[in-house]
Design a protein around this motif. Structure first.
Motif, PDB file in Angstrom:
ATOM      1  N   ARG A  30       0.837  -1.212   0.000  1.00 63.06           N
ATOM      2  CA  ARG A  30       0.000   0.000   0.000  1.00 63.06           C
ATOM      3  C   ARG A  30       0.867   1.255   0.000  1.00 63.06           C
ATOM      4  NH1 ARG A  30      -2.835  -2.637   4.155  1.00 63.06           N
ATOM      5  NH2 ARG A  30      -2.346  -0.979   5.651  1.00 63.06           N
ATOM      6  N   ILE A  31       1.914   1.247   0.801  1.00 65.58           N
ATOM      7  CA  ILE A  31       2.806   2.409   0.853  1.00 65.58           C
ATOM      8  C   ILE A  31       3.467   2.627  -0.502  1.00 65.58           C
ATOM      9  CG2 ILE A  31       4.960   3.293   1.852  1.00 65.58           C
ATOM     10  CD1 ILE A  31       4.115   1.846   4.484  1.00 65.58           C
ATOM     11  N   ALA A  32       3.947   1.552  -1.108  1.00 63.89           N
ATOM     12  CA  ALA A  32       4.613   1.659  -2.411  1.00 63.89           C
ATOM     13  C   ALA A  32       3.672   2.224  -3.467  1.00 63.89           C
ATOM     14  CB  ALA A  32       5.137   0.289  -2.835  1.00 63.89           C
ATOM     15  N   LYS A  33       2.437   1.741  -3.499  1.00 68.89           N
ATOM     16  CA  LYS A  33       1.486   2.228  -4.504  1.00 68.89           C
ATOM     17  C   LYS A  33       1.103   3.683  -4.258  1.00 68.89           C
ATOM     18  CE  LYS A  33      -0.471  -2.189  -5.943  1.00 68.89           C
ATOM     19  NZ  LYS A  33      -1.672  -3.051  -6.002  1.00 68.89           N
ATOM     20  N   ALA A  34       0.973   4.063  -2.987  1.00 70.75           N
ATOM     21  CA  ALA A  34       0.677   5.466  -2.677  1.00 70.75           C
ATOM     22  C   ALA A  34       1.840   6.370  -3.078  1.00 70.75           C
ATOM     23  CB  ALA A  34       0.375   5.619  -1.190  1.00 70.75           C
ATOM     24  N   ALA A  35       3.053   5.871  -2.950  1.00 70.72           N
ATOM     25  CA  ALA A  35       4.238   6.667  -3.281  1.00 70.72           C
ATOM     26  C   ALA A  35       4.325   6.975  -4.762  1.00 70.72           C
ATOM     27  CB  ALA A  35       5.497   5.945  -2.813  1.00 70.72           C
ATOM     28  N   LEU A  36       3.693   6.166  -5.597  1.00 67.15           N
ATOM     29  CA  LEU A  36       3.725   6.410  -7.038  1.00 67.15           C
ATOM     30  C   LEU A  36       3.147   7.783  -7.390  1.00 67.15           C
ATOM     31  CD1 LEU A  36       2.545   2.917  -8.322  1.00 67.15           C
ATOM     32  CD2 LEU A  36       4.887   3.817  -8.378  1.00 67.15           C
ATOM     33  N   ALA A  37       2.204   8.251  -6.573  1.00 67.21           N
ATOM     34  CA  ALA A  37       1.591   9.558  -6.825  1.00 67.21           C
ATOM     35  C   ALA A  37       2.574  10.703  -6.609  1.00 67.21           C
ATOM     36  CB  ALA A  37       0.369   9.746  -5.925  1.00 67.21           C
ATOM     37  N   GLU A  38       3.698  10.421  -5.952  1.00 65.84           N
ATOM     38  CA  GLU A  38       4.706  11.453  -5.687  1.00 65.84           C
ATOM     39  C   GLU A  38       5.729  11.561  -6.813  1.00 65.84           C
ATOM     40  OE1 GLU A  38       4.205  13.365  -2.985  1.00 65.84           O
ATOM     41  OE2 GLU A  38       2.437  12.105  -2.654  1.00 65.84           O
ATOM     42  N   LEU A  39       5.601  10.719  -7.829  1.00 66.18           N
ATOM     43  CA  LEU A  39       6.524  10.755  -8.959  1.00 66.18           C
ATOM     44  C   LEU A  39       6.268  11.969  -9.844  1.00 66.18           C
ATOM     45  CD1 LEU A  39       6.443   7.017 -10.095  1.00 66.18           C
ATOM     46  CD2 LEU A  39       8.523   8.276  -9.439  1.00 66.18           C
ATOM     47  N   PRO A  40       7.308  12.540 -10.437  1.00 65.21           N
ATOM     48  CA  PRO A  40       7.095  13.551 -11.478  1.00 65.21           C
ATOM     49  C   PRO A  40       6.633  12.859 -12.762  1.00 65.21           C
ATOM     50  CG  PRO A  40       9.429  13.039 -11.273  1.00 65.21           C
ATOM     51  CD  PRO A  40       8.735  12.261 -10.185  1.00 65.21           C
ATOM     52  N   ASP A  41       6.220  13.637 -13.740  1.00 64.87           N
ATOM     53  CA  ASP A  41       5.799  13.056 -15.015  1.00 64.87           C
ATOM     54  C   ASP A  41       6.961  12.369 -15.725  1.00 64.87           C
ATOM     55  OD1 ASP A  41       3.184  13.860 -14.689  1.00 64.87           O
ATOM     56  OD2 ASP A  41       3.503  15.779 -15.706  1.00 64.87           O
ATOM     57  N   ARG A  55       9.121  -2.985  -4.081  1.00 67.98           N
ATOM     58  CA  ARG A  55       7.731  -3.031  -4.543  1.00 67.98           C
ATOM     59  C   ARG A  55       7.413  -1.817  -5.412  1.00 67.98           C
ATOM     60  NH1 ARG A  55       4.856  -6.902  -1.877  1.00 67.98           N
ATOM     61  NH2 ARG A  55       5.918  -7.848  -0.090  1.00 67.98           N
ATOM     62  N   PHE A  56       7.915  -0.659  -5.001  1.00 68.83           N
ATOM     63  CA  PHE A  56       7.723   0.573  -5.770  1.00 68.83           C
ATOM     64  C   PHE A  56       8.292   0.402  -7.175  1.00 68.83           C
ATOM     65  CE2 PHE A  56       9.188   4.660  -7.281  1.00 68.83           C
ATOM     66  CZ  PHE A  56       8.186   5.551  -6.931  1.00 68.83           C
ATOM     67  N   ALA A  57       9.521  -0.134  -7.264  1.00 68.50           N
ATOM     68  CA  ALA A  57      10.166  -0.322  -8.562  1.00 68.50           C
ATOM     69  C   ALA A  57       9.359  -1.253  -9.453  1.00 68.50           C
ATOM     70  CB  ALA A  57      11.577  -0.876  -8.364  1.00 68.50           C
ATOM     71  N   ALA A  58       8.743  -2.265  -8.843  1.00 69.67           N
ATOM     72  CA  ALA A  58       7.931  -3.210  -9.623  1.00 69.67           C
ATOM     73  C   ALA A  58       6.709  -2.541 -10.236  1.00 69.67           C
ATOM     74  CB  ALA A  58       7.500  -4.376  -8.737  1.00 69.67           C
ATOM     75  N   HIS A  59       6.253  -1.441  -9.635  1.00 67.42           N
ATOM     76  CA  HIS A  59       5.059  -0.731 -10.130  1.00 67.42           C
ATOM     77  C   HIS A  59       5.415   0.570 -10.871  1.00 67.42           C
ATOM     78  CE1 HIS A  59       2.295  -3.395  -8.086  1.00 67.42           C
ATOM     79  NE2 HIS A  59       2.901  -3.184  -6.931  1.00 67.42           N
ATOM     80  N   LEU A  60       6.687   0.833 -11.090  1.00 64.38           N
ATOM     81  CA  LEU A  60       7.082   2.081 -11.753  1.00 64.38           C
ATOM     82  C   LEU A  60       6.400   2.190 -13.112  1.00 64.38           C
ATOM     83  CD1 LEU A  60       9.096   4.507 -11.287  1.00 64.38           C
ATOM     84  CD2 LEU A  60      10.639   3.278 -12.842  1.00 64.38           C
ATOM     85  N   PRO A  61       5.661   3.289 -13.349  1.00 60.44           N
ATOM     86  CA  PRO A  61       4.912   3.412 -14.609  1.00 60.44           C
ATOM     87  C   PRO A  61       5.803   3.303 -15.840  1.00 60.44           C
ATOM     88  CG  PRO A  61       4.230   5.097 -13.042  1.00 60.44           C
ATOM     89  CD  PRO A  61       5.442   4.435 -12.451  1.00 60.44           C
ATOM     90  N   VAL A  62       5.248   2.692 -16.866  1.00 59.84           N
ATOM     91  CA  VAL A  62       5.975   2.464 -18.118  1.00 59.84           C
ATOM     92  C   VAL A  62       5.833   3.679 -19.033  1.00 59.84           C
ATOM     93  CG1 VAL A  62       6.057   1.013 -20.196  1.00 59.84           C
ATOM     94  CG2 VAL A  62       5.625  -0.029 -17.960  1.00 59.84           C
ATOM     95  N   GLY A  63       6.906   3.966 -19.774  1.00 60.86           N
ATOM     96  CA  GLY A  63       6.830   4.950 -20.844  1.00 60.86           C
ATOM     97  C   GLY A  63       7.075   6.390 -20.451  1.00 60.86           C
ATOM     98  N   HIS A  64       7.523   6.629 -19.206  1.00 59.58           N
ATOM     99  CA  HIS A  64       7.766   8.009 -18.771  1.00 59.58           C
ATOM    100  C   HIS A  64       9.218   8.444 -18.945  1.00 59.58           C
ATOM    101  CE1 HIS A  64       3.866   8.970 -16.693  1.00 59.58           C
ATOM    102  NE2 HIS A  64       3.747   7.674 -16.873  1.00 59.58           N
ATOM    103  N   GLY A  65      10.085   7.513 -19.291  1.00 59.85           N
ATOM    104  CA  GLY A  65      11.478   7.861 -19.514  1.00 59.85           C
ATOM    105  C   GLY A  65      12.232   8.241 -18.253  1.00 59.85           C
TER     106      GLY A  65
END
Length: 200
Positions: A30-41, A55-65
């Motif tokens: 849950r913490i890892a998924k919530a932290a994704l919202a703190e990422l820049p574009d 866990r955060f790295a496993a969910h890192l959004p694709v295609g943002h460079g």
């Protein structure tokens, strides 16, 4: 994914002194998924070592460079095959049990990042972010110093856990993300000390 790294392994003592089990998979997710919202574009992201950053790295959004800088061997392995991620593994002495390098400030000299995600071993109300070992603490501080924003990731068992080496004041983080296992009264006390607290 068991145990973890960077103060994420072994039993811990909570605010009451009781020995706590390290199995915090659901909370860390849950913490890892919530932290994704703190990422820049897009941009540069620093990931400290820890089960939650794996866990955060496993969910890192694709295609943002993203450019990802990390001292965590498991995080680097998670991202190594990602062609949309530029990956930098920090140098420094390898902490084998933690699966992480212990970077010194000179290892990061001249770098600049948009956001750093840091995993403290403990969060003391009086002393701030703490670590079990001065070398680990120095590395975490060096990670914080290169970033324009700092997000601390700490499950509720770490809150009130004051470890030997203090590496940052609570006011030095922009956001602290914890889980709902943290009692609301304790969360209110912590909220008065950090710029922003998320309880997920």
């Amino acid at each position: 994914m068991s145990g973890g790294a960077g103060d994420g392994w072994g039993s811990r003592r909570g605010a009451g002194g009781a020995v706590l089990e390290p199995s915090m998979a659901a909370e860390e997710e849950r913490i890892a998924k919530a932290a994704l919202a703190e990422l820049p574009d897009d941009g540069v992201v620093v990931l400290d070592a820890g089960a939650v950053t794996e866990r955060f790295a496993a969910h890192l959004p694709v295609g943002h460079g993203y450019t990802v800088i990390t001292n965590s061997v498991p995080v680097a392995m998670e991202l190594a095959a990602r062609t949309d991620v530029t990956l930098h593994l920090m140098g420094g002495r390898l902490h084998r049990k933690a699966g992480a390098t212990l970077p010194e400030a000179r290892e990061l000299d001249g770098l600049s990042a948009d956001v750093a995600f840091v995993v403290p071993g403990g969060v003391s109300f009086d002393r701030g972010l703490t670590s079990r070992d001065p070398a680990e603490g120095s590395g975490k501080k060096a990670i914080m110093n290169v970033a324009r924003r700092v997000v601390a990731l700490a499950d509720h068992t770490r809150i009130g856990d004051d470890r030997m080496s203090r590496f940052a004041a609570l006011q030095e983080v922009d956001c602290l993300i914890t889980d709902t296992g943290l009692h609301i009264e304790v969360a209110d006390r912590l909220r008065a000390r950090v710029p922003r607290l998320l309880r997920v």
